[in-house]
Structure formats: C-alpha cells, structure tokens
Enzyme design. Structure first.
Site, PDB file in Angstrom:
ATOM      1  N   GLY A  80     -31.310 -11.916   7.686  1.00 17.66           N
ATOM      2  CA  GLY A  80     -32.280 -12.854   7.135  1.00 17.66           C
ATOM      3  C   GLY A  80     -31.851 -13.293   5.738  1.00 17.66           C
ATOM      4  N   SER A  96     -24.894 -10.026  10.401  1.00 22.02           N
ATOM      5  CA  SER A  96     -25.253 -11.033   9.426  1.00 22.02           C
ATOM      6  C   SER A  96     -25.582 -10.429   8.067  1.00 22.02           C
ATOM      7  CB  SER A  96     -26.399 -11.882   9.958  1.00 22.02           C
ATOM      8  OG  SER A  96     -26.604 -12.987   9.129  1.00 22.02           O
ATOM      9  N   TYR A  97     -26.824 -10.621   7.584  1.00 25.70           N
ATOM     10  CA  TYR A  97     -27.170 -10.073   6.277  1.00 25.70           C
ATOM     11  C   TYR A  97     -27.278  -8.548   6.303  1.00 25.70           C
ATOM     12  CZ  TYR A  97     -28.794 -10.237   1.481  1.00 25.70           C
ATOM     13  OH  TYR A  97     -28.877 -10.075   0.119  1.00 25.70           O
ATOM     14  N   ASP A 135     -18.435 -18.205  15.898  1.00 23.58           N
ATOM     15  CA  ASP A 135     -19.478 -18.356  14.888  1.00 23.58           C
ATOM     16  C   ASP A 135     -18.944 -19.157  13.709  1.00 23.58           C
ATOM     17  OD1 ASP A 135     -21.682 -17.994  13.191  1.00 23.58           O
ATOM     18  OD2 ASP A 135     -20.880 -16.107  12.413  1.00 23.58           O
ATOM     19  N   HIS A 194     -22.373 -15.796  16.651  1.00 21.72           N
ATOM     20  CA  HIS A 194     -22.826 -14.924  15.577  1.00 21.72           C
ATOM     21  C   HIS A 194     -23.546 -13.689  16.120  1.00 21.72           C
ATOM     22  CE1 HIS A 194     -23.969 -14.342  11.315  1.00 21.72           C
ATOM     23  NE2 HIS A 194     -25.015 -13.752  11.838  1.00 21.72           N
TER      24      HIS A 194
END
Length: 486
Positions: free
Chosen positions: A95, A190-191, A404, A457
């Site tokens: 996020g 991701s984050y 991605d 991703h």
C-alpha cells in the site's frame, strides 16, 4: 523523507472514538490470550460458501497493548497436512494501507479464492500446502484492524507499522503457543519490501534482549516485486517501459537527460515533471502491474475500487506524485477480482463468521484503506536493513514477476547491484516441472534474486504453480531446480 501518497478524499466522518471497545470476554468471563478457549473462539466454522476442507482456520483480533484500544485483524490457515512440522509464514501486502486478507488471502495465495458469483473456490496452489499461513491487516485503519482514537490514524508510517506488527506477533504467539517454536518466515510483496525487512530487523534486535518466552524464531524473508530503493525503483520503471515498447526513444532519453532520480520532487525542473506526466499517460490504457494482462471492463467498478488497486503496490515514487494520475489508470487482473473480494468481505454473514468488524466501524470495508490520510515516515531505501539481515545470517530471497511495470525486474536488479554483493552463481534459468519458470542469481552473502516468468506484480495470481514452487524451495533453503523434471 516520507512518500507523498495519493489518498482519496474522505467521503465520510470518522467516528472511531465512539466505536465499541473490543472484548475478549466469552460467556461474560474475561479470558487471557493464553487461554485455549480464547483461541478456540477464533476458530472459523461456518464461513459462507466455503468448500469443505480438513484443515482448521482461525480469524480474529489481537489487542496490541493493555494501555490502548488498538487491535490488528488476522486470518490464519493451518497447513493442509503435517501442521506440527511445517513452518509458519506471515504474509504482508503493501500500500501502504492495503489488506493482506483482501489481496493475499482472497485473491492470490490463500486456500479460498473469491469468485465473481460471491462463492469461494479451493486454490490448488495455496501456500498452506507448504506452510501454516498467517495473513495480517496492518496498520490500524486497514481492513478490519482498528483503533478507538482517530488521532492514531494521523501518526501512521513505517515505524508504527513495524512496532504494531511486532506487538501483534507477540500476542498471536501467546494465543497460539504451539507455533512458537516453528521456523518463522516473513513474506510479502510491493510495499512489503519495506514492511518485511523492517519487521525482521525489529525482531532481530528485540530477540537480543528479551526473555526466552518472547523470542521469535525468525529464519528469513521472501519479498516479491518489492519497493526497496526509491532511486533505482524509479529508474528501473523508466527503463522497463522503454525496453517493452511502452514509451518512445525520445521520452526515455528526455527523462534520463532532464531528471535526476535521486532528487526530491521539490527540486525537479518543470520539464522533468512534464516528462513524468507523459510517462504515466503512456500506461493509461493498459495494466501497469501486468503489461500483458487484460483490464477490468466491469461497469460496476467503483471509484474507491479503482483507487484501491492503485494504492496496492506502494506509494507512488515521489518523482511521480505531483500528478496523482495513478488512480486514473485501469486496474486489471481476473481482471476484476478485487471487486469480488471487497463485496464478499463486506457481507455481514462473512464478517460474523470471521469474527470481524466487532467494533462496527463507521466506514465501509475496502481492500485499501480510505481512512489513512498520510504516511509520516518511510526511508528512501531499505538496502541497509537487508545488508544487516544478511550479516545476521537470515535467508533473504527477492523475486520478481517479470511482466510488472510498477516495480519491475529492472528496478530490482539495479537495487541489488547497488548492494555490491559477490555473485555465487550467475544468472541462469530455473525450472518448474518441464518448463522454464524464471531466472535466478545467488550471492555469497546469502541473498537470491529470482524471476517468475510471465507473472505480474502479484505473481501468485498469474503464475500460481511457479510461485508455490519458489516458496517450497525457499522454505527448505534449496537451490531452484537447474533442469526440467521429466
């Protein structure tokens, strides 16, 4: 410097201060987290539209500290078999502000995947085939996790997330003491490239001085398409777009000529910012998270859903944040699975079965939080933390779905090159059964970089079999296969 986030305007007033306080009472009796009845109360037994399974799963809240009314929500799946022998894996989505349950559990690698008809189907490549899987919604304000102080939502960032996630783990192991001695791994995408190393570092430091009963048996971390270094993440995005024919030679050259990837946005020239705007527009008709995937054409997709998906993958690099164009791009996948998960988890009967939303939150459930308005701290790089973890002999694998465009393989290769590690085994193909599943390079310091061929991703969505195979080899500490399995 903290990232500049493109959070949606609030469409409702927060009433957290009047929320019902979470209770651990059963039959009027206050139970300690270590009481087996407290654990059994979290058992999920009547989840709507769930196919029959033999493994147990649990969901509920862990209150973080006695002095606060702050609790994080989890969903835990025991392994399909050999529960006592399998490791424990904590999965984190990014996020910041997106739910590991709405994404990781419900769409990617959990045992139950939400379908368009609102029913659940068994995932043949669920990660609980290889491990006991724990999904966490963190920080507060994400999914069903809550605080009764709205001011807490104004103090969120990397540091608070790590501290609260650590407090959650201590509480969770108290409720589930049978898993305390299991090998423990942190995984995410991701984050979570920030979340996982930061939580691992906190565990490493706290383990040095804590009592024996509080030691967390951490062995390593596995992160995919991970945001780990702002400068190289951004540079790699531009090179990926050019090498995959998404932007022109001229735009590629102009960005590299006019833009300094290490500068804050306040110090960039107007020409550079205009070129970055053009870069974003180039992705406006395709899915940046898998450049070859179809996009969602559903007319029912809400504004919040569109914005939620584009918050899933880490804050927009600070170089791009001026234009706030990410939320205008099409979403992609299933291509609409985020809609299904949101609708399913919003159902009162589902929430009741999961022991969720016990405080009756004043805002609707969304896959990515609409109530987190800012993110106050985030380092430009977590490479120093990864170095530290390698020196402490933790296993660290980084994987990358190679279609991605958001945090592409070019970004990750640039980031790892910056670490100046010593190559142990050079870049070569790895196999899942008879097919090339991707490529891998390993380093003497203990890090491995692997790609997952044809995956976006969220690699487990696009290449579920290869992703599970990668997990199995990671958990065992084995090299990825050199040859096809006949």
């Amino acid at each position: 410097m903290a990232h500049s986030l493109n959070f949606l305007p609030l469409f409702f007033t927060l009433l957290l201060s009047t929320a019902v306080v979470f209770s651990s009472e059963i039959g009027g009796e206050e139970l300690d987290d270590g009481d087996p009845r407290r654990r059994e109360a979290d058992r999920v037994v009547d989840l709507p539209d769930q196919p029959p399974v033999e493994f147990r799963h649990y969901a509920g809240y862990i209150k973080l500290r006695a002095s606060e009314e702050k609790a994080l929500f989890y969903w835990f799946f025991e392994a399909e078999n050999d529960v006592a022998l399998k490791p424990l894996v904590l999965w984190l989505n990014g996020g910041p502000g997106c739910s590991s349950i709405a994404y990781g559990a419900a769409q990617e690698l959990g045992p139950f995947l939400v379908q368009s008809n609102g029913k659940l189907k068994l995932n043949p490549f669920s990660w609980n085939k290889a491990a006991n899987m724990l999904f966490l919604e963190a920080p507060v304000g994400v999914g069903f996790s809550y605080t009764n102080k709205s001011s807490d939502l104004e103090k969120l960032g990397d540091k608070v997330t790590a501290e609260d996630s650590y407090a959650f783990l201590i509480g969770w192991f108290k409720r589930f003491p049978n898993f305390k001695l299991h090998d423990f791994f942190i995984a995410g995408e991701s984050y979570a490239g920030h979340y996982a190393p930061q939580l691992a570092e906190l565990i490493y430091e706290r383990n040095k001085n804590c009592s024996k009963d509080l030691i967390v048996n951490l062995k390593g971390l596995l992160i995919g398409n991970a945001a780990i270094n702002d400068e190289t993440d951004t540079m790699g995005m531009v090179d990926f777009a050019w090498s995959h024919a998404i932007i022109s030679d001229q735009l590629h050259a102009n960005i590299f000529k006019q833009c300094n990837f290490s500068l804050d946005i306040e110090n960039l020239t107007l020409s550079c910012l205009n070129y970055y705007r053009d870069f974003l527009v180039s992705y406006s008709k395709i899915d940046i998270y898998n450049i070859y995937a179809p996009i969602c054409q559903s007319t029912s997709s809400s504004t919040s859903s569109f914005n939620s998906m584009f918050r899933l993958l880490g804050p927009t690099p600070r170089l791009f944040s001026k234009y706030k164009l990410w939320s205008k791009l099409p979403r992609g996948y299933d291509p609409c699975s985020a809609n299904y998960a949101e609708k399913y988890l919003s159902r009162e009967d589902v929430q009741r079965a999961l022991h969720a939303n016990v405080t009756k939150l004043s805002y609707p459930y969304t896959p990515c939080s609409n109530v987190i308005q800012d993110w106050i701290d985030a380092p430009d790089s977590v490479l120093p933390i990864i170095h530290k973890l390698l020196q402490a002999h933790y296993r660290v694998w980084i994987y990358s779905g190679d279609t991605d465009g958001r945090i592409p393989i070019t970004s990750t290769r640039y980031s790892i090159k910056k670490m100046e590690l010593q190559v142990e085994e050079e870049w070569r193909a790895w196999f899942e059964r008879r097919q090339v599943a991707g490529w891998v390079e390993t380093y003497q310091e203990g890090l491995a970089l692997a790609t997952i061929r044809g995956a976006g991703h969220q690699a487990p969505i696009f290449a579920p079999q290869q992703s599970l195979a990668l997990l199995v080899h990671f958990l065992a500490g084995n090299r990825l296969p050199l040859t096809p399995k006949i």
